[in-house]
Structure formats: C-alpha cells, structure tokens
Design an enzyme around this catalytic site. Sequence first.
Site, PDB file in Angstrom:
ATOM      1  N   PRO A   1      25.277  39.380  40.541  1.00 37.18           N
ATOM      2  CA  PRO A   1      26.471  38.841  39.702  1.00 37.18           C
ATOM      3  C   PRO A   1      26.922  39.765  38.815  1.00 37.18           C
ATOM      4  CG  PRO A   1      24.214  37.945  39.095  1.00 37.18           C
ATOM      5  CD  PRO A   1      24.146  38.798  40.160  1.00 37.18           C
TER       6      PRO A   1
ATOM      7  N   GLU B   1      13.674  39.098  39.876  1.00 32.19           N
ATOM      8  CA  GLU B   1      14.733  39.615  38.766  1.00 32.19           C
ATOM      9  C   GLU B   1      15.888  40.293  39.178  1.00 32.19           C
ATOM     10  OE1 GLU B   1      14.330  38.448  35.234  1.00 32.19           O
ATOM     11  OE2 GLU B   1      13.985  37.174  36.643  1.00 32.19           O
TER      12      GLU B   1
ATOM     13  N   ARG C   1      36.420  36.487  59.480  1.00 39.72           N
ATOM     14  CA  ARG C   1      37.400  35.772  59.796  1.00 39.72           C
ATOM     15  C   ARG C   1      38.810  36.611  59.824  1.00 39.72           C
ATOM     16  NH1 ARG C   1      40.189  33.177  56.129  1.00 39.72           N
ATOM     17  NH2 ARG C   1      40.619  31.175  57.389  1.00 39.72           N
TER      18      ARG C   1
ATOM     19  N   ASP D   1      46.451  32.452  54.804  1.00 39.94           N
ATOM     20  CA  ASP D   1      45.680  31.954  53.996  1.00 39.94           C
ATOM     21  C   ASP D   1      46.261  31.997  52.548  1.00 39.94           C
ATOM     22  OD1 ASP D   1      43.814  31.176  55.722  1.00 39.94           O
ATOM     23  OD2 ASP D   1      42.612  33.029  55.310  1.00 39.94           O
TER      24      ASP D   1
HETATM   25  N1  ADE Z   1      23.030  37.129  43.315  1.00 38.82           N
HETATM   26  C1  ADE Z   1      22.840  36.189  42.523  1.00 38.82           C
HETATM   27  N2  ADE Z   1      23.815  35.577  41.780  1.00 38.82           N
HETATM   28  C2  ADE Z   1      24.943  36.407  42.274  1.00 38.82           C
HETATM   29  C3  ADE Z   1      26.379  36.383  42.483  1.00 38.82           C
HETATM   30  N3  ADE Z   1      27.055  35.349  41.702  1.00 38.82           N
HETATM   31  N4  ADE Z   1      26.950  37.126  43.157  1.00 38.82           N
HETATM   32  C4  ADE Z   1      26.557  37.924  44.271  1.00 38.82           C
HETATM   33  N5  ADE Z   1      25.281  38.017  44.276  1.00 38.82           N
HETATM   34  C5  ADE Z   1      24.643  37.250  43.363  1.00 38.82           C
END
Ligand code: ADE
Length: 226
Positions: free
Chosen positions: A88, A115, A153, A168
């Site tokens: 994330p 974690e 794709r 797209d």
């Molecule tokens: N792993 C956990 N959350 C994620 C996200 N939002 N994007 C990519 N990998 C992740």
Amino acid sequence: MRIDIISPLPELVESTFKTSILKRAIEKKIVKIQCHDLRNYSSNKKKQIDDYSYGGGGGMVLMVEPISKCIEKLKNEREYDAVIFMTPDGEKLNQKISNRISQFKNIIILCGRYEGVDQRVRDIFINMEISIGDFVLSGGELAALVLCDSVIRLKPGVMSNSSCALSDSFQDNLLSAPIYTRPENFKGHKVPKILLSGNEKKISLWREQQSVNRTKKLRPDLLDKE
Ligand code: ADE
C-alpha cells in the site's frame, strides 16, 4: 512475457488464472505465469517464513531468507526487467504504469502478507513498489492479480478486438463514452439516436464529446495529467 509470482498463498493467485481472458492468454502462450510458494524456500523444518518484529510491535514479518532464496534462484535462470513488490505504500497503479510493464519480457511480483516484509528484501531485491489504492488488503495477492490483469489484457492477441484495450478508459486520460446494446428501447430508456444513424464520423465525434464531458464531470483530475 513471463510473470513469476512469489507468495505465501499461491493458491489464491493460481485459481484466477484458470478462467477468463487470463486463461486464454496463457493457452495462447502470450504469457507464462509461474507461482512460487514461499514456504518451499524456507530452510526451516516447520517451513517457517515469518518471525517476530525486532523492536517489538504487533504482527509477524516475512523473513528475508526464503524470499532471497526464491528471487536468487529465479534470477540465476533468466534476466528480469523488474522485481515488483505489491504494497500500500508503493506508487499508485495507473494505466501508464500498466502500459510500461506490458512491454517487459520477464517480471517477478512479490506478494507480502502479515505485517509486511523485512525491509532488507525491499532494499536488496525490489526495484518497483506498486499500490493499487489507498486502502490496506490482507495481502498482496489480490493486488498482484489486479496488476497482472491490467498488464496482460494489453498484450497483442489477448483481447478478441485488438483495438479494444487501446480505447479503454484512461488510455488517453479520458473516461470511455457510454455504450449500449439491444434492445433499442428498454422500458422507455432509449439508445441515443446517433448510435443508430450508421454515420461513423458523427458517432466517433459524439463519443469523443461524451468522453470529455464524462471526464469533466466524474474525474476532472484526469484532465490535468500529462
Ligand atoms: N498489499 C496490501 N494492500 C495493498 C494495496 N493497497 N496495494 C498493493 N498491495 C497491497
């Protein structure tokens, strides 16, 4: 293109490649997907791949050794254009990034769990970190699938209509125009007349205008992008 996916839960990833467009791409040999179970690279009898965090704190951390063993084995077999970590806190995925990755020959995607992973994995092996949005998933697998789908794709021969992927939404920072199929009239909701006119030039102009209007209304931020 070859994609090696490293994960503590490879079944989660593998099942998706058994259906739809992704399955077709594999059958047509446009892409080869190889999933690697991180547990097979543990040097420990219990197949341990995670451990407590130094300095304390909650959850378990994926250890550097099994990941290093797996990545090094793959790198000894071929050259990779990118070793990607799904996280994330990575760069947010967009069409431009997917386009770029679709040009690569071989990539590794590492999916984290728990974690996170030992920072040394990221320092030593990873050269691209990608997020699919500002939210936290319980692991990188679903994010890796999103990335794979958006990349695969784009490969020539994957979509039945090769011009499809290029028209797209997001390819030119514009959302797509609305589309319709039969019936012409559904409970009084009619298909725009222009689409029934057969006038290709006028239809294409209408679609362009619709794209711009939709983008202005729904995603004005896209219009500021280069
Ligand atoms: N792993 C956990 N959350 C994620 C996200 N939002 N994007 C990519 N990998 C992740």
